[in-house]
Design an enzyme around this catalytic site. Sequence first.
Site, PDB file in Angstrom:
ATOM      1  N   TYR A 129     -79.285  37.439  86.902  1.00 42.48           N
ATOM      2  CA  TYR A 129     -77.907  37.327  87.415  1.00 42.48           C
ATOM      3  C   TYR A 129     -76.956  37.797  86.323  1.00 42.48           C
ATOM      4  O   TYR A 129     -77.101  37.422  85.150  1.00 42.48           O
ATOM      5  CB  TYR A 129     -77.603  35.863  87.762  1.00 42.48           C
ATOM      6  CG  TYR A 129     -76.160  35.604  88.118  1.00 42.48           C
ATOM      7  CD1 TYR A 129     -75.736  35.645  89.438  1.00 42.48           C
ATOM      8  CD2 TYR A 129     -75.217  35.326  87.128  1.00 42.48           C
ATOM      9  CE1 TYR A 129     -74.406  35.414  89.767  1.00 42.48           C
ATOM     10  CE2 TYR A 129     -73.882  35.102  87.443  1.00 42.48           C
ATOM     11  CZ  TYR A 129     -73.487  35.150  88.771  1.00 42.48           C
ATOM     12  OH  TYR A 129     -72.168  34.935  89.091  1.00 42.48           O
ATOM     13  N   GLU A 217     -69.796  40.711  90.342  1.00 46.99           N
ATOM     14  CA  GLU A 217     -70.962  39.828  90.290  1.00 46.99           C
ATOM     15  C   GLU A 217     -72.181  40.574  90.825  1.00 46.99           C
ATOM     16  O   GLU A 217     -72.156  41.055  91.958  1.00 46.99           O
ATOM     17  CB  GLU A 217     -70.694  38.579  91.139  1.00 46.99           C
ATOM     18  CG  GLU A 217     -71.830  37.578  91.102  1.00 46.99           C
ATOM     19  CD  GLU A 217     -71.578  36.394  92.047  1.00 46.99           C
ATOM     20  OE1 GLU A 217     -71.797  35.263  91.614  1.00 46.99           O
ATOM     21  OE2 GLU A 217     -71.170  36.614  93.200  1.00 46.99           O
TER      22      GLU A 217
END
Length: 408
Positions: A129, A217
């Site tokens: 991530y 993101e």
Amino acid sequence: VEELSGLSHELRWLNLQEYQSKKIMADHGVTVQRFFVADSANDALEAAQRLKAKEIVLKAQILAGGRGKGIFNSGLKGGVHLTKDPKTVEQLAKQMIGYNLSTKQTPKDGVTVKKVMVAEALDISRETYFAILMDRACNGPVMVGSPQGGVDIEEVAVTSPELIFKEEIDIFEGVKDRQALQMAKNLGFQGALQQQAADQIKKLYNLFLKIDATQVEVNPFGETPEGQVVCFDAKINFDDNAEFRQKEIFAMDDKSENEPIENEAAKYDLKYIGLDGNIACFVNGAGLAMATCDIISLNGGKPANFLDLGGGVKEAQVYQAFKLLTADPKVEAILVNIFGGIVNCAIIANGITKACQELELKVPLVVRLEGTNVQEAQRILSESGLPITSANDLEDAAKKAVASVARK
């Protein structure tokens, strides 16, 4: 780009389709899957043939999340499909394009799919991530990463906080090489992949700055068995105050999935969020909107919507706002809650009285005004001869609005 839940789009309300985000990333040198966009089954077939990929992923392009588990009104299950055969891509696209896809995040009848993305399917050997966002606490951009990708990052933060790595970025100096390498290392990239991941991190930061993003993101920020670092999915949030600098990006805004009333409100610089109750909330500012909705709920009522007037108020806007609110059949009462700082309460009061007279308001109206020119505003309302209930504070306003619906 999967739409963020809650009310986030009320403030940053440019939502891009996945293929649009991926194109922006590719244009900035970020590695994404090779893909084409198609708006017909024939185009989808051609795209699949042109890709010359071992495996192809076909994705319906809508803003709502949960596409993989969605259902089309053509009978097809799933808005995301994998296949090795271009002919299958054509057959699937026939059952996607022009049909409505319903997911957990769409309205009941679903959303019409107008485009599909035909992409090279890549195996992911490891998922991480990575995000860059503006952080108030640091007064600038921050990189956030975790070797635990492809999952709900909030859950990782609760169960394994040691797996969340943060790195503040000096906005004047940008991402330093050592910072990018350290983040790549923290994400678990090894050997030659570490430098590759660091390069991608720097490119993502350049993209973040260039497009005036508030957040980029990437989940998952993955590696393939062939040794390539790839951004498999991304959510990009934009600062809507930078629209004048980002005309090309804001021109991509697909408003067709908005409620028609949202688009109508936008014409007058009003922001509308529909809810499922019966008390309309007319406010200035998102924070005040949420506080108003909360206090109505606490007093046993249910908000029908909120309409945010923002800062530079004109009388005509107030009129249009009332027109929109009264046209909503769910609305049984209207609560006006305006805190006048840069907003002049007298302009609001004049707008309210004009709207009530011309639109022949049929539902109870409770008004709480506070701030600039409030005495003059109260005089205008009380001398209007209209059945307007004044309130002293927010609690009082909510109680009166809830009571007015109960009486009905």
